[in-house]
Design a protein around this motif. Sequence first.
Motif, PDB file in Angstrom:
ATOM      1  N   LEU A   1     -22.973   5.166  -2.643  1.00 32.54           N
ATOM      2  CA  LEU A   1     -22.171   5.444  -1.456  1.00 32.54           C
ATOM      3  C   LEU A   1     -21.782   6.915  -1.429  1.00 32.54           C
ATOM      4  N   LEU A   2     -22.053   7.555  -0.303  1.00 27.76           N
ATOM      5  CA  LEU A   2     -21.719   8.960  -0.098  1.00 27.76           C
ATOM      6  C   LEU A   2     -20.350   9.028   0.555  1.00 27.76           C
ATOM      7  N   VAL A   3     -19.456   9.821  -0.037  1.00 32.93           N
ATOM      8  CA  VAL A   3     -18.087   9.939   0.456  1.00 32.93           C
ATOM      9  C   VAL A   3     -17.812  11.383   0.833  1.00 32.93           C
TER      10      VAL A   3
ATOM     11  N   ALA B   1     -29.411  13.153  -3.929  1.00 36.21           N
ATOM     12  CA  ALA B   1     -28.258  12.398  -3.431  1.00 36.21           C
ATOM     13  C   ALA B   1     -28.682  11.461  -2.307  1.00 36.21           C
ATOM     14  N   ALA B   2     -29.505  11.960  -1.384  1.00 38.46           N
ATOM     15  CA  ALA B   2     -29.992  11.123  -0.289  1.00 38.46           C
ATOM     16  C   ALA B   2     -30.812   9.949  -0.825  1.00 38.46           C
ATOM     17  N   ALA B   3     -31.618  10.200  -1.845  1.00 35.30           N
ATOM     18  CA  ALA B   3     -32.411   9.122  -2.452  1.00 35.30           C
ATOM     19  C   ALA B   3     -31.494   8.094  -3.113  1.00 35.30           C
TER      20      ALA B   3
ATOM     21  N   TRP C   1     -20.621   6.432  -6.756  1.00 32.82           N
ATOM     22  CA  TRP C   1     -19.990   7.196  -5.693  1.00 32.82           C
ATOM     23  C   TRP C   1     -20.506   8.624  -5.767  1.00 32.82           C
ATOM     24  N   ILE C   2     -20.921   9.169  -4.640  1.00 30.82           N
ATOM     25  CA  ILE C   2     -21.374  10.554  -4.570  1.00 30.82           C
ATOM     26  C   ILE C   2     -20.438  11.277  -3.603  1.00 30.82           C
ATOM     27  N   VAL C   3     -19.722  12.252  -4.125  1.00 26.20           N
ATOM     28  CA  VAL C   3     -18.703  12.942  -3.353  1.00 26.20           C
ATOM     29  C   VAL C   3     -19.310  14.190  -2.710  1.00 26.20           C
TER      30      VAL C   3
ATOM     31  N   ASP D   1     -21.234  14.340  -7.655  1.00 24.42           N
ATOM     32  CA  ASP D   1     -21.131  15.043  -6.385  1.00 24.42           C
ATOM     33  C   ASP D   1     -22.448  15.688  -6.000  1.00 24.42           C
ATOM     34  N   VAL D   2     -22.469  16.226  -4.784  1.00 23.48           N
ATOM     35  CA  VAL D   2     -23.646  16.907  -4.254  1.00 23.48           C
ATOM     36  C   VAL D   2     -23.504  18.398  -4.543  1.00 23.48           C
TER      37      VAL D   2
END
Length: 145
Positions: free
Chosen positions: A32-34, A23-25, A81-83, A108-109
């Motif tokens: 975009l991390l939400v 996710a960080a990569a 989008w990454i939730v 998501d993560v």
Amino acid sequence: MSAVADLLARARARLQRLDPRDAAAAVGDGALLVDIRPGWQRLDEGTVPGALVIERNHLEWRLDPTSDARITEATDHDRQWIVLCSEGYTSSLAAAALQDLGLHRATDVAGGFRAWAAAGLPTAPGSDERPDYARDPGPSHDDAT
């Protein structure tokens, strides 16, 4: 199996969930991390620097590129989008809801904020500060009416 466990399993079956490092990569590559956690949870657990804070009850209206309540970053349906929630349960359901809106790259993560922090990724002290979109006097869409 409970009804909610079945709902969660169906949601996760269509997501390509990311472990915290992936996710960080992805964020480094433009995703975009939400963070959808409520203020009290962000205050207790901490935050992720650079994550957009959009609490769960506003998520669909803020990320739908066709909504009059969308945030500036909600430009099209191809955005990734990454939730993020606390442990990765609510975020799976939220990411599936975003996919239902046509945001086909939503995910998501796995393990949520707790897994992010345990992986040694950047965190900051907790904050329940009002998100930027909540300061905007535009449409709030607090109700699904």
